[in-house]
Design an enzyme around this catalytic site. Structure first.
Site, PDB file in Angstrom:
ATOM      1  N   LYS A 127     -65.214 -39.775 -55.747  1.00 10.86           N
ATOM      2  CA  LYS A 127     -65.736 -41.069 -56.196  1.00 10.86           C
ATOM      3  C   LYS A 127     -65.620 -41.207 -57.710  1.00 10.86           C
ATOM      4  O   LYS A 127     -65.191 -42.244 -58.220  1.00 10.86           O
ATOM      5  CB  LYS A 127     -67.200 -41.214 -55.747  1.00 10.86           C
ATOM      6  CG  LYS A 127     -67.335 -41.385 -54.237  1.00 10.86           C
ATOM      7  CD  LYS A 127     -68.772 -41.284 -53.736  1.00 10.86           C
ATOM      8  CE  LYS A 127     -68.778 -41.308 -52.206  1.00 10.86           C
ATOM      9  NZ  LYS A 127     -70.089 -41.178 -51.589  1.00 10.86           N
ATOM     10  N   GLN A 137     -75.953 -39.548 -53.072  1.00 12.22           N
ATOM     11  CA  GLN A 137     -75.133 -38.936 -52.026  1.00 12.22           C
ATOM     12  C   GLN A 137     -76.025 -38.348 -50.930  1.00 12.22           C
ATOM     13  O   GLN A 137     -77.015 -37.677 -51.217  1.00 12.22           O
ATOM     14  CB  GLN A 137     -74.246 -37.843 -52.650  1.00 12.22           C
ATOM     15  CG  GLN A 137     -73.236 -37.239 -51.707  1.00 12.22           C
ATOM     16  CD  GLN A 137     -72.159 -38.232 -51.260  1.00 12.22           C
ATOM     17  OE1 GLN A 137     -71.817 -39.168 -51.983  1.00 12.22           O
ATOM     18  NE2 GLN A 137     -71.647 -38.048 -50.066  1.00 12.22           N
ATOM     19  N   ASP A 178     -73.825 -48.841 -52.043  1.00 15.01           N
ATOM     20  CA  ASP A 178     -73.615 -48.160 -50.758  1.00 15.01           C
ATOM     21  C   ASP A 178     -74.026 -49.064 -49.588  1.00 15.01           C
ATOM     22  O   ASP A 178     -73.644 -48.815 -48.442  1.00 15.01           O
ATOM     23  CB  ASP A 178     -74.491 -46.895 -50.707  1.00 15.01           C
ATOM     24  CG  ASP A 178     -73.676 -45.620 -50.590  1.00 15.01           C
ATOM     25  OD1 ASP A 178     -72.479 -45.701 -50.265  1.00 15.01           O
ATOM     26  OD2 ASP A 178     -74.255 -44.551 -50.816  1.00 15.01           O
TER      27      ASP A 178
HETATM   28  N1  GUN Z   1     -72.601 -39.130 -47.109  1.00 13.16           N
HETATM   29  C1  GUN Z   1     -71.625 -39.348 -46.187  1.00 13.16           C
HETATM   30  N2  GUN Z   1     -71.137 -40.601 -46.305  1.00 13.16           N
HETATM   31  C2  GUN Z   1     -71.822 -41.182 -47.304  1.00 13.16           C
HETATM   32  C3  GUN Z   1     -71.759 -42.460 -47.916  1.00 13.16           C
HETATM   33  O1  GUN Z   1     -70.980 -43.350 -47.540  1.00 13.16           O
HETATM   34  N3  GUN Z   1     -72.626 -42.678 -48.934  1.00 13.16           N
HETATM   35  C4  GUN Z   1     -73.496 -41.729 -49.363  1.00 13.16           C
HETATM   36  N4  GUN Z   1     -74.326 -42.048 -50.368  1.00 13.16           N
HETATM   37  N5  GUN Z   1     -73.578 -40.542 -48.827  1.00 13.16           N
HETATM   38  C5  GUN Z   1     -72.728 -40.263 -47.817  1.00 13.16           C
END
Ligand code: GUN
Length: 296
Positions: free
Chosen positions: A54, A98, A121
């Site tokens: 990211k 996350q 998100d």
């Molecule tokens: N963990 C697995 N997929 C995601 C996601 O799309 N966003 C976040 N914040 N954590 C994750």
């Protein structure tokens, strides 16, 4: 029939090039550089890889990124204080925590602490609720990626039968809501669904996000269907595979997304888009061209 294969990497590359231009416009016309803060708690190896991807994608797109790492035993109050700081920071347009979080931290309390206006998100209950009414500004990134892929491939959604296999909060349920918002007839199947094939055979568009390798075999797919595989499974030999028997189903479908190289590259791409959209909203630009968000 032999399916056309969706090149998710190429679609993601094309979109990211467009997003780079959007960032440059924000900077030159408004003096605003979009900023994303990513918070990682603990040392989950997979999360570390996702977070690194990211941050790198932000750099490539001209988005400022800030990575905040907290130790696995950090108290919840420490994480909430960090979110409060980021919520108040005018240079931060997106805040992402996350997942998964360590077990002593209440995930919902954390997600609900993120400002709705920075919830790139799309996991805050307010944005989740917006999926129901078609007014969410930040759709969750993977379902958003599925929708963008279908749009890019010019797949008609309105009036089509969509079957979603998998009822998770992150993929299955929001994907179903988003495609229903586009006037598809949608069924959601899950692990207790009896006779899965009876449903999947109805699908003009089959979206699979169950986390089970080879769950979908050709006998379960209608000739000419569009098949989107959101599964990511690691096989004992280390290879990554989806939920669909790719070779078998590709011989029957009209369009299919592979794993890897299908939906995967789109998820981070849509995170970039949500962050840019957040910064645009800050300066008064409200883009509703993709049918999302409330007109000004
Ligand atoms: N963990 C697995 N997929 C995601 C996601 O799309 N966003 C976040 N914040 N954590 C994750």
């Amino acid at each position: 029939m032999t399916a056309r294969i969706i090149d998710g990497k190429a679609v993601a590359r094309k979109l990211r090039a467009e997003y780079r231009v959007r960032v440059q416009q924000l900077v030159s016309a408004h003096g605003v550089q979009p900023g994303l803060a990513v918070v990682l708690v603990g040392d989950n190896a997979a999360s570390q890889v996702y977070v690194r991807n990211k941050v790198r994608a932000c750099e490539e797109t001209g988005i400022r990124s800030e990575l905040i790492t907290l130790p696995a035993d950090a108290p919840e109050s420490r994480l909430l204080a960090e979110i409060d700081r980021l919520n108040a920071d005018p240079g931060t347009h997106g805040v992402l925590v996350q997942l998964p979080l360590p077990p002593h931290i209440a995930m919902r309390r954390v997600l609900e602490r993120i400002s709705v206006d920075k919830d790139v998100d799309g996991f805050h209950l307010y944005n989740v609720g917006g999926l129901m009414t078609g007014t969410t500004v930040f759709p969750p990134c993977t379902p958003f990626g599925v929708q963008k892929l279908l749009e890019h491939e010019k797949v008609q959604i309105a009036g089509r039968n969509v079957v979603v296999v998998g009822a998770s909060n992150i993929v299955g349920k929001p994907t179903a809501m988003m495609l229903m918002q586009r006037d598809a007839t949608v069924a959601i199947c899950h692990k207790l669904t009896r006779d899965l094939a009876q449903f999947t055979l109805l699908a003009d568009i089959l979206v699979v996000a169950a986390g089970v390798p080879n769950l979908i075999v050709p006998q379960m797919v209608r000739t000419g269907a569009v098949v989107i595989d959101v599964g990511i499974n690691r096989l004992p030999d280390g290879r990554i595979t989806g939920d669909v028997d790719f070779a078998g189903v590709a011989a029957k479908a009209s369009l299919i997304s592979p794993v890897p190289g299908g939906v995967g590259p789109m998820t981070v791409t849509m995170l970039l888009f949500n962050t840019i959209r957040s910064a645009e909203r800050r300066v008064g630009i409200v883009d509703v061209s993709d049918g999302l968000g409330v007109p000004a």
